[in-house]
Design an enzyme around this catalytic site. Structure first.
Site, PDB file in Angstrom:
ATOM      1  CG  HIS A 211       3.523  -5.148  18.708  1.00 23.84           C
ATOM      2  ND1 HIS A 211       4.012  -6.335  19.342  1.00 23.84           N
ATOM      3  CD2 HIS A 211       3.284  -4.408  19.863  1.00 23.84           C
ATOM      4  CE1 HIS A 211       3.671  -6.406  20.477  1.00 23.84           C
ATOM      5  NE2 HIS A 211       3.156  -5.221  20.800  1.00 23.84           N
TER       6      HIS A 211
ATOM      7  CG  HIS B 147       3.358  -1.262  22.112  1.00 20.64           C
ATOM      8  ND1 HIS B 147       2.014  -1.944  22.001  1.00 20.64           N
ATOM      9  CD2 HIS B 147       3.260  -0.163  21.606  1.00 20.64           C
ATOM     10  CE1 HIS B 147       1.296  -1.134  21.805  1.00 20.64           C
ATOM     11  NE2 HIS B 147       1.783   0.231  21.454  1.00 20.64           N
TER      12      HIS B 147
ATOM     13  CG  ASP C 278       5.810  -5.006  25.901  1.00 19.51           C
ATOM     14  OD1 ASP C 278       5.544  -4.294  25.221  1.00 19.51           O
ATOM     15  OD2 ASP C 278       5.182  -5.888  26.243  1.00 19.51           O
ATOM     16  CG  HIS C 279       6.566  -7.198  22.216  1.00 13.94           C
ATOM     17  ND1 HIS C 279       6.081  -8.373  22.063  1.00 13.94           N
ATOM     18  CD2 HIS C 279       5.522  -6.577  23.098  1.00 13.94           C
ATOM     19  CE1 HIS C 279       5.037  -8.822  22.783  1.00 13.94           C
ATOM     20  NE2 HIS C 279       4.785  -7.566  23.479  1.00 13.94           N
TER      21      HIS C 279
ATOM     22  CG  HIS D 220      -1.782  -4.714  19.816  1.00 18.64           C
ATOM     23  ND1 HIS D 220      -2.337  -4.760  20.966  1.00 18.64           N
ATOM     24  CD2 HIS D 220      -0.409  -4.122  20.397  1.00 18.64           C
ATOM     25  CE1 HIS D 220      -1.504  -4.515  22.054  1.00 18.64           C
ATOM     26  NE2 HIS D 220      -0.541  -3.925  21.751  1.00 18.64           N
TER      27      HIS D 220
ATOM     28  CG  ASP E  25       1.198  -7.468  22.744  1.00 20.43           C
ATOM     29  OD1 ASP E  25       1.693  -8.610  22.759  1.00 20.43           O
ATOM     30  OD2 ASP E  25       1.489  -6.488  23.320  1.00 20.43           O
TER      31      ASP E  25
ATOM     32  CG  HIS F 136       2.248 -10.580  26.238  1.00 19.63           C
ATOM     33  ND1 HIS F 136       1.331  -9.738  26.646  1.00 19.63           N
ATOM     34  CD2 HIS F 136       3.111  -9.567  25.927  1.00 19.63           C
ATOM     35  CE1 HIS F 136       1.526  -8.509  26.247  1.00 19.63           C
ATOM     36  NE2 HIS F 136       2.766  -8.559  25.751  1.00 19.63           N
TER      37      HIS F 136
END
EC number: 3.1.26.11
Lengths: 317, 317
Positions: free
Chosen positions: A63, A65, A67-68, A142, A212, A271
């Site tokens: 996805h 976001h 942090d990914h 999510h 997530d 995570h």
């Protein structure tokens, strides 16, 4: 054998001991590998894990976001500076392609190799990534469109027919080794054919690697025949109850209950919110998961590798 | 005192010992600091250097190449997750603002604090970043629009009039300390006023911090009254001659010759190609620079700090 090397296991932001999400998946008999998620600093972790950007075949982003995915552009740039020429496949939500195109234009990024973007949303049917790895995607729940990846490999194992060799009194050692490696050997004037004493056993191994997600049960069908689930476990249930459901993450309890319900043999949690990065915090997550799950449980660590061994058991290596 | 902490000193891509560009600048009497460039992994280095994202006042980006800005989005996101509420100023080429806006939209980035973007191109006149730091920009010559930042601080120093105190036979120790700290003291029935025995000396310190650039002489005017130049030195001259001028970088020789010509007292080289990250490679760069420059020379190291001390000397701390 199917191997997982965790490049980052922190949620949201990195800490001094855990980077944000990144996971290298490969078959141990090949140098080729695929990357699931690329949080900032993933290329640094790739160097530490001694993985090569030249042998990276595909990048799957669960996805959008940060942090990914905020490590994606630097990783692509470095692969180019390292002299990569071969096409690289990126399987990701459509926005990742748009973000790459914007970044390319606005930051003067020139790659000396082609990219192929595959919209993860079209990946209900499995595709073959390389000789050994098949991949498909499952939609999760999510704050933004998020996916799990199902990875299937066929593990081959050559098994020597020990009983037959003993019955013929063939001495152990070089002769057995040669037969196992496919060589025909001569013993006591007789020719022994390798293929008569070696059986090739095939195991299918299936791993589900989630992005997530606050509804593990969305993976029920995919997990029916899976050997391992790698899933986020951002909080303990107590913290999740305090934080509320808005972040749309899972607790250790939620994932453990789900894994128990679908009888998963192996569960790897990852995570983790930075509040759990010390020994005590990790123990809280582990204890909570063990209360609800009776299979083999791991809490992922940065730069640790896990592998399905010849006996089909997931071990930390 | 004016302090520099190098967060990354590698050009192009990180290595195991050096991250890509990032430099923290602060006055040692304040927790506030500014960041020059934010290559990928800068937020990780900020943690290692024990700097706080809460006290970061401004981010200055020299140019849009990834090794100078791909850490920006993760850093902004983490500052938000750490609870930052105060406005943050970003001084950068216009494309950085456009890239932020695209990233914000495409990766679901929500910051709980406002950003103020200043186009670096408008910064010929100095602006006041905080009580102690003044900043302006100078255009350089590179494959894309690139800038150096001129930073000026006033360093104040309280100097005790030792001769006067000795003439009055005031004993050293607590009395001297109190006077130095601005306290009036009593001795032998007499009141001694701090401001009569303490002189406040002011030094102006000026640092020039360059982005990527193949024409150091563009900094001639800015360097006339500078105390230190921090400049890229990507290659030795021999390598630059082989690589050619297309990358538009400087050699150690080019920067050293320039620094000698403008009589700079201090020169800090940084932004080294990975081929020089071992001891031998760094020595090659250092030896080359020393051949052409007779002032004080440093080759920057990751997480090393340098400070102008009370005697106006740049020291590694």
């Amino acid at each position: 054998m199917l191997q997982f090397t965790f490049l980052g296991t922190s949620s949201g932001a990195p800490s001094l001991t855990r980077n944000v999400s990144g996971l290298a998946v490969r078959h141990s008999k090949s140098k080729d590998w695929i990357l699931i998620d690329a949080g900032e600093g993933t290329q640094h972790q790739i160097q530490r894990a001694k993985l090569s950007l030249q042998h990276l075949q595909a990048i799957c982003i669960t996805h959008v976001h940060g942090d990914h995915c905020y490590g994606l552009m630097g990783l692509l740039a470095s692969a180019g500076m390292n002299g990569r020429k071969e096409q690289l496949t990126i399987i990701a939500p459509k926005n990742i392609q748009l973000w790459f195109e914007a970044t390319q234009q606005l930051t003067d990024l020139h790659l000396p190799y082609p990219l192929e973007f595959i919209d993860v949303n079209t990946l209900q049917q499995a595709i073959q990534i390389n000789e050994s790895i098949q991949l498909s995607a499952i939609a999760l729940h999510h704050r933004v469109e998020s996916y799990a990846f199902a990875i299937e490999v066929i593990q081959q194992q050559k098994k020597l027919n020990v009983d037959a060799l003993n019955a013929l009194s063939i001495p152990k050692g070089k002769l057995w080794g040669d037969l196992q490696q496919g060589k025909d050997v001569e013993y006591d004037g007789k020719l022994l054919m390798s293929n008569q004493y070696v059986e090739i056993q095939q195991h299918r191994v299936k791993a589900i690697i989630g992005g997530d997600n606050d509804q593990p049960e969305l993976l029920s069908s995919a997990c029916q025949d899976a050997d391992v689930l790698i899933h986020e476990s951002t909080y303990t249930q107590a913290t999740l109850d305090k934080v509320g459901t808005a972040p749309m993450h899972s607790s250790a309890k939620m994932v453990a209950e789900f894994a128990e319900q679908v009888q998963l043999p192996n569960l790897v949690l990852t995570h983790f919110s930075a509040r759990y990065h010390d020994h005590e915090g990790l123990n809280m997550l582990k204890n909570e998961a063990q209360q609800f799950y009776s299979g083999q449980l791991f809490l992922a660590e940065d730069l640790a590798s896990y592998e399905f061994n010849a006996d089909h058991v997931l071990v930390k290596i």
